[in-house]
Write an enzyme that holds these catalytic residues in place. Structure first.
Site, PDB file in Angstrom:
ATOM      1  N   CYS A 160     -55.013  53.059  36.333  1.00  0.00           N
ATOM      2  CA  CYS A 160     -56.120  54.143  36.822  1.00  0.00           C
ATOM      3  C   CYS A 160     -56.131  53.293  38.544  1.00  0.00           C
ATOM      4  CB  CYS A 160     -56.945  54.106  36.358  1.00  0.00           C
ATOM      5  SG  CYS A 160     -58.317  55.647  37.240  1.00  0.00           S
ATOM      6  N   HIS A 177     -56.032  56.201  30.570  1.00  0.00           N
ATOM      7  CA  HIS A 177     -56.867  54.993  30.396  1.00  0.00           C
ATOM      8  C   HIS A 177     -56.166  54.359  28.556  1.00  0.00           C
ATOM      9  CE1 HIS A 177     -59.740  54.319  33.824  1.00  0.00           C
ATOM     10  NE2 HIS A 177     -59.319  55.800  33.774  1.00  0.00           N
ATOM     11  N   GLU A 210     -56.664  51.495  27.824  1.00  0.00           N
ATOM     12  CA  GLU A 210     -58.394  50.295  27.238  1.00  0.00           C
ATOM     13  C   GLU A 210     -59.514  51.054  26.510  1.00  0.00           C
ATOM     14  OE1 GLU A 210     -57.732  51.697  30.430  1.00  0.00           O
ATOM     15  OE2 GLU A 210     -59.762  51.434  31.766  1.00  0.00           O
TER      16      GLU A 210
END
Lengths: 224, 74
Positions: A86, A198, A200
């Site tokens: 991002c 994302h 994560e």
């Protein structure tokens, strides 16, 4: 593998990135943006999401000049794995470590939702060799206001020819107007990868998908 | 110190959703006949060495891949 996760003023996803690195790797540590070195033993780096330096001027424009980014550029030049997520993707593009730029979403809205991505095969795909038998479909959250990937047509043709498109939004999931549905790219060597979604936030079944691990694992395999 | 103004605008051909949004809002306010709105950025600064402003624009103020810039000495 030991991961380092950069932390800028305005980063907000570094803790989740740290957690994800601990899930897939051996160890993970935070690296402050003013640090000139990554610290001993760090094999790979994550440039995390957020709003580094308030996204002043353009997203990622100021962060690229931080001392820690010089260390990241050195690691990238030495072939070490670097993952930009991002805002981290925006930073890597601004730093010239990845091709292209990220523009304001086509509909001018901040988008926050689960999206389907395709890990894209190509002639040079060390980071996705595991999936090269077929285009692997991943379910990963996206949350950004400036995620519209852009590069001039001739550059896009070159990227496709060299297998540098790493991730695409699946049909109907390109919510920001990115050219050619591109969600992420890699450098020519394949050791630097950036994407707007994302991974994560998708490493624990608690949050609905663990597909994000595959993004980290792919780069880990590249490093080993 | 010499003053200058730097105008930064999206490159021709790049979709500018901000400009489009402004354009769409105008008729509702009674402003008909306004088109091709492009929204950019303006930076005012003072520089000891105005010769270096071009380099400064290339490296920081503008992203040459997506933006054009114009330096106006004041």
């Amino acid at each position: 593998m030991i991961w380092g996760v950069l932390q800028f003023p305005g980063s907000c996803d570094e803790r989740d990135a740290l957690n994800a690195c601990e899930v897939v790797g051996d160890e993970a540590r935070l690296i402050w943006h003013e640090d000139r070195t990554l610290g001993g033993g760090v094999d790979g780096v994550v440039v995390p999401g957020g709003f580094s330096y308030g996204d002043y001027l353009r997203a990622g424009a100021i962060a690229r000049f931080s001392p820690a980014m010089e260390a990241v550029a050195k690691l990238a030049a030495a072939g070490g794995p670097v993952l930009g997520i991002c805002n981290g993707f925006q930073v890597l593009c601004e730093a010239g470590l990845l091709p292209g730029a990220l523009l304001r979403n086509q509909e001018l809205r901040f988008v926050c939702k689960q999206a389907d991505l395709l890990q894209v095969d190509g002639p040079k795909t060390p980071d996705i060799e595991h999936f090269s038998a077929h285009q692997h479909r991943l379910s990963i959250p996206i949350k950004h206001g400036e995620g519209r990937y852009y590069a001039p047509e001739e550059m896009l043709d070159e990227l496709e020819a060299k297998g540098q498109v790493a991730y695409r939004y699946a049909d109907g999931h390109n919510v920001n107007g990115s050219v050619r549905d591109i969600a992420g790219v890699r450098n020519e060597r394949g050791n630097v990868v950036g994407l707007m979604p994302h991974p994560e936030h998708a490493v624990d079944p608690l949050t609905g998908s663990t597909d994000g691990r595959k993004v980290f694992e792919a780069l880990e395999r590249f490093a080993s | 110190m010499p003053k200058a103004r730097v105008l930064i605008r999206p490159k021709e051909g790049i979709l500018d959703p901000q400009g489009k949004a402004v354009e769409r809002a105008l008729p509702a306010l009674g402003f008909e006949g306004v088109g091709h709105v492009r929204v950019g950025r303006m930076v005012e600064l003072e520089a000891e060495d105005p010769e270096r402003l071009g380099e400064l624009c290339e490296k920081l103020l503008a992203n040459p891949l997506i933006e054009d810039y114009e330096i106006q000495p004041l």
